[in-house]
Motif scaffolding. Structure first.
Motif, PDB file in Angstrom:
ATOM      1  N   ALA A  14       0.831  -1.210   0.000  1.00  0.00           N
ATOM      2  CA  ALA A  14       0.000   0.000   0.000  1.00  0.00           C
ATOM      3  C   ALA A  14       0.867   1.263   0.000  1.00  0.00           C
ATOM      4  O   ALA A  14       0.584   2.230  -0.725  1.00  0.00           O
ATOM      5  CB  ALA A  14      -0.933  -0.010   1.203  1.00  0.00           C
ATOM      6  N   LEU A  26       2.371   1.690  -3.525  1.00  0.00           N
ATOM      7  CA  LEU A  26       1.398   2.168  -4.513  1.00  0.00           C
ATOM      8  C   LEU A  26       1.007   3.621  -4.277  1.00  0.00           C
ATOM      9  O   LEU A  26       0.828   4.387  -5.227  1.00  0.00           O
ATOM     10  CB  LEU A  26       0.161   1.276  -4.508  1.00  0.00           C
ATOM     11  N   SER A  27       0.891   4.011  -3.006  1.00  0.00           N
ATOM     12  CA  SER A  27       0.515   5.399  -2.704  1.00  0.00           C
ATOM     13  C   SER A  27       1.601   6.379  -3.135  1.00  0.00           C
ATOM     14  O   SER A  27       1.319   7.534  -3.458  1.00  0.00           O
ATOM     15  CB  SER A  27       0.213   5.567  -1.211  1.00  0.00           C
ATOM     16  N   ARG A  63       1.478   6.053  -7.341  1.00  0.00           N
ATOM     17  CA  ARG A  63       0.274   6.622  -7.955  1.00  0.00           C
ATOM     18  C   ARG A  63      -0.703   6.969  -6.838  1.00  0.00           C
ATOM     19  O   ARG A  63      -1.581   6.172  -6.492  1.00  0.00           O
ATOM     20  CB  ARG A  63      -0.330   5.619  -8.936  1.00  0.00           C
ATOM     21  N   GLU A  71      -3.662   7.918  -4.442  1.00  0.00           N
ATOM     22  CA  GLU A  71      -5.131   7.843  -4.531  1.00  0.00           C
ATOM     23  C   GLU A  71      -5.574   7.191  -5.843  1.00  0.00           C
ATOM     24  O   GLU A  71      -6.499   7.665  -6.502  1.00  0.00           O
ATOM     25  CB  GLU A  71      -5.745   9.228  -4.356  1.00  0.00           C
ATOM     26  N   GLY A  72      -4.925   6.098  -6.183  1.00  0.00           N
ATOM     27  CA  GLY A  72      -5.263   5.389  -7.404  1.00  0.00           C
ATOM     28  C   GLY A  72      -6.376   4.381  -7.188  1.00  0.00           C
ATOM     29  O   GLY A  72      -7.094   4.399  -6.183  1.00  0.00           O
ATOM     30  N   THR A  73      -6.509   3.466  -8.157  1.00  0.00           N
ATOM     31  CA  THR A  73      -7.562   2.460  -8.096  1.00  0.00           C
ATOM     32  C   THR A  73      -6.949   1.071  -8.272  1.00  0.00           C
ATOM     33  O   THR A  73      -5.916   0.916  -8.932  1.00  0.00           O
ATOM     34  CB  THR A  73      -8.617   2.688  -9.194  1.00  0.00           C
ATOM     35  N   ALA A  74      -7.583   0.084  -7.669  1.00  0.00           N
ATOM     36  CA  ALA A  74      -7.028  -1.266  -7.729  1.00  0.00           C
ATOM     37  C   ALA A  74      -8.135  -2.313  -7.712  1.00  0.00           C
ATOM     38  O   ALA A  74      -9.173  -2.139  -7.062  1.00  0.00           O
ATOM     39  CB  ALA A  74      -6.083  -1.500  -6.552  1.00  0.00           C
ATOM     40  N   LEU A  82      -4.918  -0.684   1.671  1.00  0.00           N
ATOM     41  CA  LEU A  82      -5.130   0.172   0.502  1.00  0.00           C
ATOM     42  C   LEU A  82      -6.151   1.272   0.779  1.00  0.00           C
ATOM     43  O   LEU A  82      -5.968   2.427   0.375  1.00  0.00           O
ATOM     44  CB  LEU A  82      -5.555  -0.675  -0.702  1.00  0.00           C
ATOM     45  N   HIS A  83      -7.227   0.919   1.483  1.00  0.00           N
ATOM     46  CA  HIS A  83      -8.211   1.944   1.850  1.00  0.00           C
ATOM     47  C   HIS A  83      -7.562   3.041   2.689  1.00  0.00           C
ATOM     48  O   HIS A  83      -7.864   4.231   2.528  1.00  0.00           O
ATOM     49  CB  HIS A  83      -9.371   1.312   2.643  1.00  0.00           C
ATOM     50  N   TYR A 113      -6.834   4.512  -1.536  1.00  0.00           N
ATOM     51  CA  TYR A 113      -7.122   3.800  -2.780  1.00  0.00           C
ATOM     52  C   TYR A 113      -8.594   3.396  -2.868  1.00  0.00           C
ATOM     53  O   TYR A 113      -9.247   3.160  -1.844  1.00  0.00           O
ATOM     54  CB  TYR A 113      -6.230   2.554  -2.907  1.00  0.00           C
ATOM     55  N   ASP A 144      -6.090   1.039 -12.041  1.00  0.00           N
ATOM     56  CA  ASP A 144      -4.676   1.305 -12.306  1.00  0.00           C
ATOM     57  C   ASP A 144      -3.849   0.037 -12.101  1.00  0.00           C
ATOM     58  O   ASP A 144      -2.888  -0.210 -12.824  1.00  0.00           O
ATOM     59  CB  ASP A 144      -4.153   2.398 -11.359  1.00  0.00           C
TER      60      ASP A 144
END
Length: 258
Positions: free
Chosen positions: A78, A81-82, A85, A87-90, A102-103, A107, A115
């Motif tokens: 997490a 990814l933060s 990118r 506030e992306g999407t997964a 992730l939340h 995300y 993403d």
């Protein structure tokens, strides 16, 4: 000149616990770290559980580790990814440990043009979910996996783990995932950053040469191998690298915490 040990990173399964039993010396080791005020983190490649879950699991067998001192491959993923990118999407295949992490970094979970496809550990892999992941990667989603472990332990024997399912998806798509967890030294570095530690004065304790010792070595840490888990003493010399020291168990490390 070797610097004194100020910070400790330790694997969990095979070092502190085996299945649902504490390994002798584990409770004393953690207690000694806390008594001396030493900075430490308990690391695990398992992304199923949240730190709160793992804290409760350890406390149930007499090992008192604060929730804030647990660092999982899900948290490391997490964080990665933060930063890559924000506030992306997964699209996630995994359990609460992964989705919660992730939340918490902002995300959004979606199966519509995400993403990333993020593959974590789960005990109930769904063929439908794997199929959807394959389709999304084929459509351009980036492929991330928490860890490359091919199997995981269970009371009845080995279970297929993230690495095995990742191989299935790779075979179907031709796309290799980026593994964030051990043996990627990225997980070591994210752990060090989490507690503002320096590699020169930190030790990584683990039971696996191919993940714990390798990632610690590549991150510039001293490495202690304990023989209570995956790597037997007879296998150590087969590897092209060596741990700094080898111990029978975590009990033998307790006197080194000062």
């Amino acid at each position: 000149m070797t610097k004194p040990i100020e910070t400790w990173l330790t694997d969990m399964d095979g070092v502190l616990v085996h299945e649902d039993k504490a390994i002798p010396g584990a409770a004393e080791f953690i207690a000694r770290l806390r008594e001396t005020g030493s900075k430490f983190l308990v690391l695990t490649n398992n992304s199923i559980f949240t730190p709160r879950d793992l804290c409760a699991r350890l406390r149930a067998v007499g090992i008192d580790v604060p929730e804030s001192a647990i660092w999982t491959s899900a948290l490391s993923t997490a964080k990665f990814l933060s930063e890559q990118r924000p506030e992306g999407t997964a699209y996630v295949i995994g359990e609460a440990g992964m989705t919660t992490a992730l939340h918490n970094v902002g995300y959004i979970m979606t199966s519509n043009a995400p993403d990333y496809v993020v593959l974590g550990e789960t005990r109930t892999y769904s063929f439908e979910a794997i199929t959807r992941a394959i389709q999304l990667i084929g459509d351009g989603a980036r492929f991330i996996a928490t860890n490359p472990d091919a199997t995981g332990p269970s009371p009845t024997g080995p279970l297929p783990a993230t690495g095995s399912v990742a191989a299935l998806i790779t075979k179907a798509t031709g796309v290799e995932p980026y593994f964030v967890g051990k043996p990627n030294p990225l997980m070591m570095r994210s752990a060090l950053n989490q507690i503002e530690a320096h590699s020169e004065s930190t030790v990584m304790i683990g039971d696996r040469m191919d993940t714990d010792v390798l990632s610690g070595l590549e991150a510039g840490l001293r490495t202690f191998l304990v023989l209570t888990g995956s790597t037997p003493a007879s296998a150590v010399d087969r590897f092209p690298f060596r741990p700094t020291e080898v111990f029978s168990s975590i009990a033998d490390v307790v006197p080194l915490v000062v």
